[in-house]
Design a protein around this motif. Structure first.
Motif, mmCIF file in Angstrom:
data_model
loop_
_atom_site.group_PDB
_atom_site.id
_atom_site.type_symbol
_atom_site.label_atom_id
_atom_site.label_comp_id
_atom_site.label_asym_id
_atom_site.label_seq_id
_atom_site.Cartn_x
_atom_site.Cartn_y
_atom_site.Cartn_z
ATOM 1 N N VAL A 89 -12.061 -46.839 73.678
ATOM 2 C CA VAL A 89 -13.401 -46.288 73.916
ATOM 3 C C VAL A 89 -13.761 -46.604 75.367
ATOM 4 N N TRP A 112 -16.621 -40.328 71.420
ATOM 5 C CA TRP A 112 -16.284 -41.281 72.483
ATOM 6 C C TRP A 112 -14.931 -41.954 72.260
ATOM 7 N N VAL A 113 -14.355 -41.779 71.086
ATOM 8 C CA VAL A 113 -13.184 -42.556 70.675
ATOM 9 C C VAL A 113 -11.906 -41.753 70.916
#
Length: 328
Positions: A89, A112-113
């Motif tokens: 992340v 976001w990952v």
């Protein structure tokens, strides 16, 4: 209820901030689709700004900085991730106004990952971290237009996290790398990570007030901005490419249009915070395949949460070279 440790910055006066390591609960975390148990983070200049309450990064305190993290998924509301997945992340709002990676747990949006690419692991991905990703993004944009046969590539701010990794990646890809430094004691370090030539700051800036300089570089990765960036652009070969990603020297660019209209130089900005997800995944995959610097251990040092304060103070004094890995 799971308790854990987090590095917290708090406002204690009008312009005064303090930091401490506090015990938190999972329920303290912000809403998010993916809960991650953090293994590593890293210290970036922006983290130091946030930790000490410098303007322009974090608006609300108390706050946990850390603009990047690697770890293992604990739970996920997204079908893209499952318990046990190793993930990265970085960027977006992590560690800025959203609870960051200087914490044993984070909870973030699934967008976001990034899945851990082949060739990387929890530790090596954070040896790269946001600084390494920014360097790789810069290389990604540069090599699309500049080949090793076109001539030297300049990297400014080469003793910093972004610059160090940019030098290492370019060297690994076969480019002749020239660096600029104001630190005479770092010449051996720069040559050790892949610089073919090291220019003193004074020699580089000599004559920089002129509208154009002798062409010297097929490409440039600039990490500091200001007059360094302007000088680099003026010294770039016809049809050369310059990327910029930092403003440590200045956010102003004292420059005329001649390099662009007389030499066709291209200037490309690198925004690592909002770099498109699909390209971000591709860059991370390139790092895992063959862009990972061979000398990450040499340009990285590891600290715990307890050791962060000393490094935060050192980064403002220009006393940090390479990468600072934070082990959670």
């Amino acid at each position: 209820m799971t308790s854990f440790k987090a590095f917290v910055s708090e406002k204690v006066g009008e312009k005064e901030f303090s930091t401490s390591i506090q015990t938190k609960q999972i329920s303290d975390l912000p809403e998010g689709e993916v809960l991650v148990k953090v293994a590593y983070s890293s210290l970036n200049y922006k983290d130091a700004l946030s930790a000490l309450g410098k303007p322009g990064v974090t608006k609300n305190y108390p706050h946990t900085p850390g603009i990047d993290a690697s770890g293992t998924v604990v739970s996920s509301k997204s079908s893209d991730f499952k318990e046990g997945d190793e993930v990265i992340v970085t960027s977006y709002d992590l560690g800025m106004n959203t609870w960051g990676g200087f914490s044993e747990y984070i909870q973030v949006p699934a967008a976001w990952v990034i899945p851990m690419p082949a060739g990387l692991d929890l530790k090596s991905s954070m040896m790269m971290g946001t600084a390494g990703l920014t360097a790789a993004m810069s290389v990604y944009k540069l090599i699309d237009k500049v080949s090793p046969n076109d001539g030297n590539v300049l990297v400014t701010g080469a003793t910093g996290g972004v610059g160090s990794i940019a030098v290492s990646i370019l060297n690994k890809l076969g480019y002749a790398v020239v660096t600029v430094t104001g630190k005479a004691d770092k010449v051996d370090y720069l040559k050790g990570i892949g610089a073919a030539e090291v220019i003193s700051r004074e020699a580089f800036l000599e004559g920089s007030e002129r509208p154009l300089l002798k062409p010297q570089f097929a490409g440039v990765i600039d990490t500091v901005g200001g007059n360094f960036l302007a000088t680099a652009i003026k010294a770039t070969n016809p049809l050369g490419v310059v990327t910029c990603c930092g403003n440590a020297a200045s956010f102003d660019l004292p420059l005329n249009v001649f390099p662009f209209i007389l030499r066709g130089v291209s200037l490309i900005g690198i925004d690592s915070q909002n770099f498109p997800r699909e390209e971000r995944i591709k860059v991370w995959e390139n790092v895992g395949k063959d862009w990972l610097p061979n000398n990450l251990d040499e340009i990285s040092e590891e600290v715990s949460l307890e050791g962060l304060n000393d490094k935060i103070n050192a980064i403002f004094k220009g006393q940090v070279s390479g990468r600072v890995l934070v082990k959670l």
